[in-house]
Design a protein around this motif. Structure first.
Motif, PDB file in Angstrom:
ATOM      1  N   SER A 119       0.812  -1.215   0.000  1.00 33.01           N
ATOM      2  CA  SER A 119       0.000   0.000   0.000  1.00 33.01           C
ATOM      3  C   SER A 119       0.846   1.266   0.000  1.00 33.01           C
ATOM      4  O   SER A 119       0.433   2.296  -0.547  1.00 33.01           O
ATOM      5  CB  SER A 119      -0.932   0.016   1.216  1.00 33.01           C
ATOM      6  N   CYS A 120       2.043   1.210   0.614  1.00 31.85           N
ATOM      7  CA  CYS A 120       2.836   2.428   0.815  1.00 31.85           C
ATOM      8  C   CYS A 120       3.901   2.675  -0.237  1.00 31.85           C
ATOM      9  O   CYS A 120       4.352   3.824  -0.395  1.00 31.85           O
ATOM     10  CB  CYS A 120       3.497   2.388   2.201  1.00 31.85           C
ATOM     11  N   THR A 121       4.335   1.668  -0.967  1.00 33.15           N
ATOM     12  CA  THR A 121       5.409   1.890  -1.934  1.00 33.15           C
ATOM     13  C   THR A 121       5.042   2.864  -3.057  1.00 33.15           C
ATOM     14  O   THR A 121       5.955   3.479  -3.623  1.00 33.15           O
ATOM     15  CB  THR A 121       5.907   0.556  -2.536  1.00 33.15           C
ATOM     16  N   PRO A 122       3.749   3.071  -3.413  1.00 28.99           N
ATOM     17  CA  PRO A 122       3.473   4.128  -4.395  1.00 28.99           C
ATOM     18  C   PRO A 122       3.900   5.527  -3.933  1.00 28.99           C
ATOM     19  O   PRO A 122       4.001   6.436  -4.766  1.00 28.99           O
ATOM     20  CB  PRO A 122       1.951   4.043  -4.573  1.00 28.99           C
ATOM     21  N   LEU A 123       4.157   5.694  -2.643  1.00 25.34           N
ATOM     22  CA  LEU A 123       4.595   6.994  -2.130  1.00 25.34           C
ATOM     23  C   LEU A 123       6.105   7.201  -2.269  1.00 25.34           C
ATOM     24  O   LEU A 123       6.604   8.293  -1.981  1.00 25.34           O
ATOM     25  CB  LEU A 123       4.202   7.145  -0.654  1.00 25.34           C
ATOM     26  N   LEU A 124       6.834   6.166  -2.692  1.00 23.94           N
ATOM     27  CA  LEU A 124       8.270   6.329  -2.906  1.00 23.94           C
ATOM     28  C   LEU A 124       8.522   7.272  -4.071  1.00 23.94           C
ATOM     29  O   LEU A 124       7.693   7.412  -4.976  1.00 23.94           O
ATOM     30  CB  LEU A 124       8.921   4.963  -3.184  1.00 23.94           C
ATOM     31  N   ARG A 125       9.679   7.902  -4.066  1.00 29.03           N
ATOM     32  CA  ARG A 125      10.026   8.896  -5.073  1.00 29.03           C
ATOM     33  C   ARG A 125      11.230   8.432  -5.883  1.00 29.03           C
ATOM     34  O   ARG A 125      11.976   7.543  -5.449  1.00 29.03           O
ATOM     35  CB  ARG A 125      10.311  10.237  -4.391  1.00 29.03           C
ATOM     36  N   PRO A 126      11.438   9.037  -7.055  1.00 32.00           N
ATOM     37  CA  PRO A 126      12.633   8.683  -7.831  1.00 32.00           C
ATOM     38  C   PRO A 126      13.891   8.884  -6.990  1.00 32.00           C
ATOM     39  O   PRO A 126      14.015   9.871  -6.271  1.00 32.00           O
ATOM     40  CB  PRO A 126      12.585   9.679  -8.998  1.00 32.00           C
ATOM     41  N   GLY A 127      14.790   7.945  -7.080  1.00 33.32           N
ATOM     42  CA  GLY A 127      16.012   8.017  -6.285  1.00 33.32           C
ATOM     43  C   GLY A 127      15.960   7.222  -5.003  1.00 33.32           C
ATOM     44  O   GLY A 127      16.990   6.983  -4.362  1.00 33.32           O
ATOM     45  N   ASP A 128      14.763   6.783  -4.597  1.00 30.57           N
ATOM     46  CA  ASP A 128      14.640   5.939  -3.407  1.00 30.57           C
ATOM     47  C   ASP A 128      14.978   4.501  -3.788  1.00 30.57           C
ATOM     48  O   ASP A 128      14.244   3.871  -4.546  1.00 30.57           O
ATOM     49  CB  ASP A 128      13.217   5.992  -2.838  1.00 30.57           C
ATOM     50  N   ARG A 129      16.092   3.991  -3.277  1.00 26.12           N
ATOM     51  CA  ARG A 129      16.483   2.620  -3.586  1.00 26.12           C
ATOM     52  C   ARG A 129      16.097   1.649  -2.471  1.00 26.12           C
ATOM     53  O   ARG A 129      16.061   0.434  -2.668  1.00 26.12           O
ATOM     54  CB  ARG A 129      17.998   2.551  -3.834  1.00 26.12           C
ATOM     55  N   ARG A 130      15.837   2.188  -1.292  1.00 23.65           N
ATOM     56  CA  ARG A 130      15.405   1.405  -0.131  1.00 23.65           C
ATOM     57  C   ARG A 130      14.338   2.197   0.613  1.00 23.65           C
ATOM     58  O   ARG A 130      14.236   3.422   0.500  1.00 23.65           O
ATOM     59  CB  ARG A 130      16.567   1.134   0.839  1.00 23.65           C
ATOM     60  N   ALA A 131      13.553   1.501   1.416  1.00 31.99           N
ATOM     61  CA  ALA A 131      12.586   2.158   2.293  1.00 31.99           C
ATOM     62  C   ALA A 131      12.529   1.396   3.607  1.00 31.99           C
ATOM     63  O   ALA A 131      12.631   0.158   3.632  1.00 31.99           O
ATOM     64  CB  ALA A 131      11.206   2.225   1.654  1.00 31.99           C
ATOM     65  N   LEU A 132      12.385   2.142   4.681  1.00 30.59           N
ATOM     66  CA  LEU A 132      12.177   1.556   5.999  1.00 30.59           C
ATOM     67  C   LEU A 132      10.779   1.980   6.435  1.00 30.59           C
ATOM     68  O   LEU A 132      10.526   3.161   6.677  1.00 30.59           O
ATOM     69  CB  LEU A 132      13.225   2.055   6.989  1.00 30.59           C
ATOM     70  N   LEU A 133       9.872   1.026   6.480  1.00 28.92           N
ATOM     71  CA  LEU A 133       8.462   1.300   6.757  1.00 28.92           C
ATOM     72  C   LEU A 133       8.113   0.784   8.142  1.00 28.92           C
ATOM     73  O   LEU A 133       8.349  -0.380   8.458  1.00 28.92           O
ATOM     74  CB  LEU A 133       7.593   0.615   5.706  1.00 28.92           C
ATOM     75  N   PHE A 134       7.533   1.657   8.966  1.00 24.11           N
ATOM     76  CA  PHE A 134       7.091   1.217  10.291  1.00 24.11           C
ATOM     77  C   PHE A 134       5.583   1.393  10.417  1.00 24.11           C
ATOM     78  O   PHE A 134       4.992   2.338   9.904  1.00 24.11           O
ATOM     79  CB  PHE A 134       7.825   1.967  11.409  1.00 24.11           C
ATOM     80  N   ASP A 135       4.975   0.441  11.114  1.00 21.25           N
ATOM     81  CA  ASP A 135       3.534   0.429  11.338  1.00 21.25           C
ATOM     82  C   ASP A 135       3.313   0.150  12.823  1.00 21.25           C
ATOM     83  O   ASP A 135       3.505  -0.971  13.300  1.00 21.25           O
ATOM     84  CB  ASP A 135       2.876  -0.643  10.472  1.00 21.25           C
TER      85      ASP A 135
END
Length: 309
Positions: free
Chosen positions: A94-110
């Motif tokens: 659900s949240c990865t559509p909020l990533l932007r160009p240049g983001d190669r990793r994401a740390l998501l907390f819930d």
């Protein structure tokens, strides 16, 4: 995707779970009343599929499976308990559509009621995949109950931060997340009532507004100030705050303590706030599966999937 209806109720299903290891009768009754309201709403719509899931409270409780069976009988909903990994994957979806160009990793907390999920995500091209995840049995309800109202004192708040940070450091040591963040290209993302409340306070909203919050990139210094403002309000002040209210007043500061631990272990200049999560991940998964199914060749005139009734 167009949302045609929405319904939300705070039922505190995990109330008392930490002390007894069981879901209480009152909590189960509240949850079933809310689920019956959902089922009635669904009956007013032409349905192709229904997906209904239960998470940490039912995973932990000795009577979790019995509650799910009872809820199925009472509502007709195909409720099932999902594992922690699937919960993390749905939040990621659900949240990865909020990533932007240049983001190669994401740390998501819930930060949830009974647990906190951390997802470490790799992004390659337009595809996101789960590198690793951790589910801590520490959520806003379990912390509020376990320690009473200790998060309303500075000492109690810091003790929770220390405890959560220690668990997060063990996860960090496996995946070297801090090192990756220092190299750049890593986006910190949060989904839950805690981080959306911090955003609402930081923006000084007269009342909570999802369109103003979802996808907002919040400077972490502003989020930290919002945390300090919430702490200074005390319990009664939180009850009357337009972005908190009486139902959530006891749970905001435990959530803020978990957020503070995340910030301590993984410092970041900003956090992307997502007013989306498990539900939206479920919807996106169903739409993707429906799209894939519709592209398959049909060898008979009969569809395997029947509408829910």
């Amino acid at each position: 995707m167009k949302v045609v209806d929405s319904y939300s109720r705070v039922v505190r299903l995990g109330e008392g779970l930490a002390a007894t290891g069981q879901l209480s009768e009152d909590a189960m009754d509240r949850a079933i009343v809310a689920l019956q309201a959902c089922a009635q709403k669904l009956l007013r719509r032409p349905l192709r599929r229904v997906l209904a899931v239960a998470t940490e409270a039912c995973r932990q409780a000795a009577n979790g499976a019995a509650f799910v069976a009872r809820a199925r009988e009472a509502t007709g909903l195909p409720l099932r308990i999902i594992p922690a990994r699937e919960e993390a994957e749905l939040a990621m979806e659900s949240c990865t559509p909020l990533l932007r160009p240049g983001d190669r990793r994401a740390l998501l907390f819930d930060i949830g009621g009974g647990s906190t999920e951390i997802a470490w995500i790799r992004r390659e091209g337009g595809t996101a995949s789960l590198i690793g995840y951790i589910s801590l049995p520490l959520g806003v309800v379990t912390l509020a109950e376990r320690a009473g109202l200790c998060c309303f004192t500075r000492q109690g708040f810091e003790s929770v931060v220390d405890e959560v940070a220690e668990a997060l450091r063990r996860f960090d040591s496996v995946h070297c997340i801090g090192q990756e963040m220092r190299s750049g290209g890593v986006r910190l993302m949060g989904t839950s009532g805690t981080v959306t409340t911090l955003a609402g306070v930081a923006l000084a909203l007269p009342r909570y507004s999802r369109p103003l919050i979802d996808g907002r990139v919040l400077d972490c210094e502003d989020a930290d100030q919002a945390l300090r403002d919430l702490f200074a309000l005390g319990r009664e002040g939180l009850r009357t705050h337009p972005c908190v209210g009486p139902e959530r007043a006891d749970f905001v500061l435990p959530g803020c303590a978990i957020y503070a631990a995340i910030r301590r272990v993984w410092p970041s200049s900003c956090v992307t706030v997502a007013d989306r999560g498990l539900r939206e991940g479920m919807l996106q998964r169903m739409m993707r599966e429906e799209g894939s199914r519709s592209r398959r060749p049909h060898f008979t005139a009969r569809h395997a999937d029947q509408p829910f009734s």
